[in-house]
Design an enzyme around this catalytic site. Structure first.
Site, PDB file in Angstrom:
ATOM      1  N   GLU A 134      30.219  26.288  66.197  1.00  0.00           N
ATOM      2  CA  GLU A 134      29.636  27.594  66.523  1.00  0.00           C
ATOM      3  C   GLU A 134      30.632  28.369  67.371  1.00  0.00           C
ATOM      4  O   GLU A 134      31.515  27.790  68.002  1.00  0.00           O
ATOM      5  CB  GLU A 134      28.318  27.409  67.289  1.00  0.00           C
ATOM      6  CG  GLU A 134      27.192  26.933  66.391  1.00  0.00           C
ATOM      7  CD  GLU A 134      25.829  26.974  67.078  1.00  0.00           C
ATOM      8  OE1 GLU A 134      25.759  27.335  68.271  1.00  0.00           O
ATOM      9  OE2 GLU A 134      24.838  26.626  66.414  1.00  0.00           O
TER      10      GLU A 134
ATOM     11  N   HIS B  44      34.659  45.105  44.332  1.00  0.00           N
ATOM     12  CA  HIS B  44      34.513  44.628  42.957  1.00  0.00           C
ATOM     13  C   HIS B  44      33.744  45.632  42.092  1.00  0.00           C
ATOM     14  O   HIS B  44      34.140  45.929  40.976  1.00  0.00           O
ATOM     15  CB  HIS B  44      33.788  43.280  43.014  1.00  0.00           C
ATOM     16  CG  HIS B  44      33.556  42.674  41.691  1.00  0.00           C
ATOM     17  ND1 HIS B  44      34.590  42.298  40.866  1.00  0.00           N
ATOM     18  CD2 HIS B  44      32.412  42.398  41.026  1.00  0.00           C
ATOM     19  CE1 HIS B  44      34.091  41.803  39.758  1.00  0.00           C
ATOM     20  NE2 HIS B  44      32.779  41.851  39.827  1.00  0.00           N
TER      21      HIS B  44
ATOM     22  N   LYS C 263      36.658  39.538  28.143  1.00  0.00           N
ATOM     23  CA  LYS C 263      36.580  38.124  28.527  1.00  0.00           C
ATOM     24  C   LYS C 263      35.125  37.689  28.628  1.00  0.00           C
ATOM     25  O   LYS C 263      34.222  38.518  28.799  1.00  0.00           O
ATOM     26  CB  LYS C 263      37.321  37.901  29.844  1.00  0.00           C
ATOM     27  CG  LYS C 263      36.462  37.761  31.069  1.00  0.00           C
ATOM     28  CD  LYS C 263      37.191  37.431  32.336  1.00  0.00           C
ATOM     29  CE  LYS C 263      36.198  37.568  33.501  1.00  0.00           C
ATOM     30  NZ  LYS C 263      36.770  37.673  34.801  1.00  0.00           N
TER      31      LYS C 263
ATOM     32  N   ARG D  13      32.741  34.690  30.707  1.00  0.00           N
ATOM     33  CA  ARG D  13      32.745  33.580  31.670  1.00  0.00           C
ATOM     34  C   ARG D  13      31.404  32.870  31.572  1.00  0.00           C
ATOM     35  O   ARG D  13      30.356  33.515  31.666  1.00  0.00           O
ATOM     36  CB  ARG D  13      32.961  34.076  33.092  1.00  0.00           C
ATOM     37  CG  ARG D  13      33.120  32.914  34.091  1.00  0.00           C
ATOM     38  CD  ARG D  13      33.039  33.376  35.521  1.00  0.00           C
ATOM     39  NE  ARG D  13      34.119  34.250  35.905  1.00  0.00           N
ATOM     40  CZ  ARG D  13      35.280  33.845  36.441  1.00  0.00           C
ATOM     41  NH1 ARG D  13      35.500  32.571  36.657  1.00  0.00           N
ATOM     42  NH2 ARG D  13      36.191  34.728  36.778  1.00  0.00           N
TER      43      ARG D  13
HETATM   44  C1  R5P Z   1      35.730  39.497  37.844  1.00  0.00           C
HETATM   45  O1  R5P Z   1      35.070  40.312  37.238  1.00  0.00           O
HETATM   46  C2  R5P Z   1      36.782  39.845  38.843  1.00  0.00           C
HETATM   47  O2  R5P Z   1      37.264  41.147  38.679  1.00  0.00           O
HETATM   48  C3  R5P Z   1      37.937  38.872  38.791  1.00  0.00           C
HETATM   49  O3  R5P Z   1      38.544  38.986  37.522  1.00  0.00           O
HETATM   50  C4  R5P Z   1      37.444  37.470  38.986  1.00  0.00           C
HETATM   51  O4  R5P Z   1      36.601  37.392  40.101  1.00  0.00           O
HETATM   52  C5  R5P Z   1      38.606  36.521  39.152  1.00  0.00           C
HETATM   53  O5  R5P Z   1      38.106  35.238  39.323  1.00  0.00           O
HETATM   54  P1  R5P Z   1      38.900  33.973  38.815  1.00  0.00           P
HETATM   55  O6  R5P Z   1      40.272  34.030  39.411  1.00  0.00           O
HETATM   56  O7  R5P Z   1      38.081  32.816  39.334  1.00  0.00           O
HETATM   57  O8  R5P Z   1      38.923  33.999  37.329  1.00  0.00           O
END
Ligand code: R5P
Length: 300
Positions: free
Chosen positions: A36, A127, A188, A190
């Site tokens: 802490e 972001h 892409k 994910r």
């Molecule tokens: C995702 O939409 C962000 O703009 C980055 O592309 C993402 O957070 C990158 O994460 P990583 O390096 O784990 O692929």
């Protein structure tokens, strides 16, 4: 004006202070055996405008608590105003409910920051463009794109910019207009359970001209998977060299090793997030955003 720093990115705070012709003011951050923190401002701040610099990168929870306590200590000590400079805003990626039952972490963070009575906040390359709108206090959303743009014009003028996913198109379009350079976009996917990234298609690469150099632009690198998959796709599509410009070098787990081993030529990031020595790798170059932040602070 007095400028303070949490412990997450003191080198950046020192550079900002220098650009403002100030020295960093002292705050005692005492760490108890259970980790802490006890925060104590060691200078008079009554009726002073104050600034606190803290990137809330890994460990985000701890860095946020430090930020909250420093703000609270400044307010209790009579500061006239508190400007929070949060170059990397942790927990920002969960900005809405993606799947039923999830929390919206950035909303919780914003409520906490605002409840402490901060007057304004400076953030960097968030972001989602919607994030600044979630704040009720004034938000100054700065970007590394002009720093990147100057560097690209100087060293990599004959290139094609690339967004590694649909979410980054706006960012790449701004840079493309700024330096008059064409851009392409990768789609892409994910997997939300495993984190695996796949590049599905690429649109916008010039058809009748060989692309010698592609420059991927993104807001952050965490695992490095997005960049590596995008770079491999570009190479498969005939591009000779792939360079990367990213604001936030989160570099989780083995990202530095993976990036060094990858087909990428160079990874250019900013000092928005402090990069410890053990995460440096030969392909890495760091540009500073201190002047951009100091220039904004001078306007207050
Ligand atoms: C995702 O939409 C962000 O703009 C980055 O592309 C993402 O957070 C990158 O994460 P990583 O390096 O784990 O692929």
């Amino acid at each position: 004006m007095k400028i303070f720093s949490g412990s997450s990115n003191k080198p950046l705070a020192e550079k900002i202070a220098l650009a403002l012709n100030l020295r960093l003011s002292t705050v005692d951050i005492h760490i108890f055996p259970d980790k802490e923190r006890r925060i104590r401002i060691l200078e008079k701040v009554v009726n002073e405008d104050t600034v606190v610099v803290q990137s809330t990168s890994t460990p985000a929870d701890q860095n946020y608590m430090e930020l909250f306590f420093i703000i609270d200590a400044l307010k209790r000590s009579g500061a006239k105003s508190v400007t929070a400079v949060v170059p990397y805003l942790g927990y920002q990626r969960q900005d809405h409910v993606f799947r039923d039952g999830e929390a919206v972490s950035i909303d919780v963070i914003i409520k906490n920051i605002e409840s402490l009575g901060v007057d304004r906040i400076i953030v960097f390359d968030v972001h989602s463009i919607k994030t600044p709108e979630l704040f009720k206090i004034p938000v100054f959303h700065l970007s590394a794109l002009s720093v990147f743009g100057d560097f690209i014009k100087k060293y990599y003028s004959d290139s094609v910019l690339v967004s590694p996913d649909a979410g980054g198109v706006r960012r790449v379009k701004i840079l493309s207009d700024m330096i008059n350079m064409p851009f392409a976009v990768i789609t892409k996917d994910r997997d939300l359970e495993t984190g695996e990234v796949t590049a599905e298609k690429i649109e916008g690469l010039p058809k009748n001209k060989k692309v010698k150099r592609a420059i991927i632009v993104d807001d952050m690198i965490s695992s490095g998977k997005t960049i590596i998959v995008a770079a491999e796709m570009l190479r498969k599509n005939g591009v000779d060299e792939v360079f990367v410009f990213v604001t936030h070098a989160i570099f989780s787990e083995s990202a530095p090793k993976l990036l060094q081993k990858s087909v990428v030529e160079k990874v250019i990031v900013t000092d928005a997030v402090y990069i410890p020595k053990e995460k440096y790798f030969p392909k890495l170059k760091v540009l500073s955003i201190a002047k951009t932040i100091a220039d904004q602070i001078k306007k207050f």
